[in-house]
Design a protein around this motif. Structure first.
Motif, short mmCIF file in Angstrom:
data_model
loop_
_atom_site.label_atom_id
_atom_site.label_comp_id
_atom_site.label_asym_id
_atom_site.label_seq_id
_atom_site.Cartn_x
_atom_site.Cartn_y
_atom_site.Cartn_z
N GLU A 63 0.82 -1.20 0.00
CA GLU A 63 0.00 0.00 0.00
C GLU A 63 0.86 1.25 0.00
OE1 GLU A 63 -2.69 0.05 3.20
OE2 GLU A 63 -4.09 -1.37 2.31
N LYS A 64 0.35 2.32 -0.59
CA LYS A 64 1.02 3.61 -0.54
C LYS A 64 0.97 4.13 0.88
CE LYS A 64 0.96 8.27 -2.46
NZ LYS A 64 0.25 9.21 -3.37
N ARG A 65 2.10 4.47 1.43
CA ARG A 65 2.16 4.92 2.81
C ARG A 65 1.64 6.35 2.95
NH1 ARG A 65 1.79 0.74 5.87
NH2 ARG A 65 3.23 -0.89 5.25
N VAL A 66 0.95 6.59 4.04
CA VAL A 66 0.41 7.92 4.33
C VAL A 66 1.28 8.56 5.40
CG1 VAL A 66 -1.58 9.20 5.18
CG2 VAL A 66 -1.91 7.16 3.76
N GLU A 67 1.71 9.78 5.16
CA GLU A 67 2.53 10.47 6.14
C GLU A 67 1.70 10.78 7.39
OE1 GLU A 67 5.75 11.02 6.07
OE2 GLU A 67 5.88 10.01 4.14
N GLY A 68 2.23 10.44 8.54
CA GLY A 68 1.49 10.68 9.77
C GLY A 68 0.33 9.71 9.90
N ILE A 69 -0.52 9.94 10.88
CA ILE A 69 -1.67 9.06 11.06
C ILE A 69 -2.82 9.52 10.19
CG2 ILE A 69 -0.98 8.44 13.41
CD1 ILE A 69 -3.02 10.35 14.47
N ILE A 88 -9.18 0.62 28.20
CA ILE A 88 -9.55 1.59 29.24
C ILE A 88 -8.30 2.23 29.84
CG2 ILE A 88 -10.65 1.86 31.49
CD1 ILE A 88 -12.53 -0.47 30.64
N ILE A 89 -7.29 1.44 30.11
CA ILE A 89 -6.05 1.97 30.68
C ILE A 89 -5.35 2.90 29.69
CG2 ILE A 89 -3.72 1.35 31.46
CD1 ILE A 89 -4.98 -1.16 32.71
N ALA A 90 -5.33 2.50 28.41
CA ALA A 90 -4.71 3.35 27.39
C ALA A 90 -5.37 4.72 27.34
CB ALA A 90 -4.80 2.67 26.03
N GLN A 91 -6.70 4.75 27.49
CA GLN A 91 -7.41 6.02 27.48
C GLN A 91 -7.10 6.83 28.74
OE1 GLN A 91 -8.72 7.88 25.50
NE2 GLN A 91 -10.81 8.51 25.86
N GLU A 92 -7.17 6.18 29.89
CA GLU A 92 -6.96 6.88 31.16
C GLU A 92 -5.53 7.39 31.31
OE1 GLU A 92 -9.26 7.66 33.56
OE2 GLU A 92 -10.65 7.00 32.01
N LYS A 93 -4.56 6.66 30.79
CA LYS A 93 -3.15 7.05 30.91
C LYS A 93 -2.69 7.97 29.78
CE LYS A 93 -2.00 4.60 34.59
NZ LYS A 93 -1.46 5.22 35.83
N GLY A 94 -3.55 8.27 28.85
CA GLY A 94 -3.19 9.19 27.77
C GLY A 94 -2.33 8.59 26.68
N PHE A 95 -2.33 7.25 26.57
CA PHE A 95 -1.47 6.63 25.56
C PHE A 95 -1.93 6.94 24.14
CE2 PHE A 95 -0.54 3.07 28.84
CZ PHE A 95 0.38 3.89 29.47
N PHE A 96 -3.24 7.00 23.92
CA PHE A 96 -3.74 7.33 22.58
C PHE A 96 -3.26 8.72 22.17
CE2 PHE A 96 -7.25 4.31 23.83
CZ PHE A 96 -6.94 3.33 22.89
N ALA A 97 -3.46 9.70 23.05
CA ALA A 97 -3.08 11.09 22.75
C ALA A 97 -1.57 11.21 22.53
CB ALA A 97 -3.52 12.00 23.89
N LYS A 98 -0.81 10.43 23.27
CA LYS A 98 0.65 10.48 23.15
C LYS A 98 1.10 10.19 21.73
CE LYS A 98 4.86 8.27 24.95
NZ LYS A 98 5.40 7.27 25.90
N TYR A 99 0.37 9.34 21.05
CA TYR A 99 0.74 8.95 19.69
C TYR A 99 -0.15 9.60 18.62
CZ TYR A 99 3.84 5.70 21.97
OH TYR A 99 4.84 5.16 22.74
N GLY A 100 -0.78 10.71 18.98
CA GLY A 100 -1.49 11.51 17.99
C GLY A 100 -2.98 11.28 17.88
#
Length: 296
Positions: A63-69, A88-100
């Motif tokens: 696949e053609k890669r997309v820059e960023g998410i 739930i932990i990923a949301q509460e600890k901010g892991f999603f936001a950490k990676y954009g």
């Protein structure tokens, strides 16, 4: 591992699980993503003498890669059992936001049927984009085998949330009857006797054709009990299992914690088997999301 579990290979697990859980469904669900458009199952590029048909892995690699998410927004569904903890932990600890992923919603689902319905309509229609799933539900949804209109909703498996972790709980009134991991002949006769008496053993799981359906069927079938003939099978949402066992409306069920633990702690029943005793390290639940157009 007990001698009982050593005698039953992973291959026999799939075969014995019964017609409602075809081995190809389980294997495809466990192995990952649905086929990419353009792959062939016969003839064409995948035929004899030609190049192998493209697999998901090959298609994704090309696949053609997309820059960023591609998106910073998503709604993920979960069922309130132990397997939901990573989301739930990923949301509460901010892991999603950490990676954009700065706009992530983690939404509780009433049951697996509701999660299925909500992923069909997607977050744009007030549903969800994906989330926590029993295997092989993403494959079943992709193929339209459990969707309302039998329309396939392509799903992509991104992450394994856990392995093992399920148990088969039995109501306290059956204690002392030999209903353990391996059923001796006396225990088999006891279950068959319930059927003859007009009060068949009622075995529950949380969603048809998914992991917990397979486990209860396999446990019974491997012990000489035909799950389609000798017992009554029920679909019961996980959150209702404790109440149903209290009232006597079911005799056993297959699901994950906290429900089996509650059954034991409240002395409503006991654990006859852990799925880890049947298949050590087996795949259980995954993070999977529905496919979206690049233009969305």
């Amino acid at each position: 591992m007990t001698k009982f579990s050593e005698n039953f290979s992973r291959r026999k697990f799939i075969v014995t699980a019964g017609a409602s859980a075809v081995s190809s469904i389980l294997l495809k669900g466990c192995l990952g993503n649905p086929p990419e458009p353009g792959g062939t199952a016969d003839g064409g590029a995948g035929g004899a003498g030609g190049a192998p048909a493209a697999t998901s892995a090959v298609a994704v690699a090309n696949e053609k890669r997309v820059e960023g998410i591609e998106s910073t927004k998503i709604t993920l569904g979960y069922i309130p059992i132990v397997e939901s903890a990573p989301l739930i932990i990923a949301q509460e600890k901010g892991f999603f936001a950490k990676y954009g992923m700065v706009d992530v919603k983690v939404a509780k689902q009433a049951n697996w049927g509701s999660a299925r319905d909500n992923v069909e309509i997607g977050s744009a229609g007030g549903g969800i984009d994906g989330g926590q799933w029993q295997m092989p539900m993403p494959y079943l949804i992709s193929k339209g085998l459990i969707t309302k209109n039998k329309a396939g909703i392509p799903m992509y498996v991104l992450l394994q949330l856990n392995t093992q972790g399920n148990g088969i709980a039995i109501a306290a009134k059956h204690e002392g009857k030999g209903l353990g991991l391996k059923l001796e002949k006396s225990a088999q006769d006891y279950i068959l006797g319930l059927k003859k008496a007009g009060t068949p053993f009622k075995a529950a799981y949380t969603f048809p054709k998914a992991n917990q359906d397979l486990w209860i069927r396999y446990w019974l079938a491997a012990n000489g009990i035909n799950p389609d003939v000798d017992v009554e099978l029920l679909t019961v949402p996980a959150a209702q299992t404790v109440a149903n066992m209290k009232t006597g409306s079911m005799d056993g069920f297959s699901t994950g914690d906290p429900w089996p633990l509650r059954i034991v702690k409240e002395k409503i029943g006991f654990l006859s088997a852990l799925t880890a005793e049947i298949w050590k390290g087996h795949p259980e639940e995954y993070l999977a999301i529905r496919a979206v157009s690049r233009n969305n």
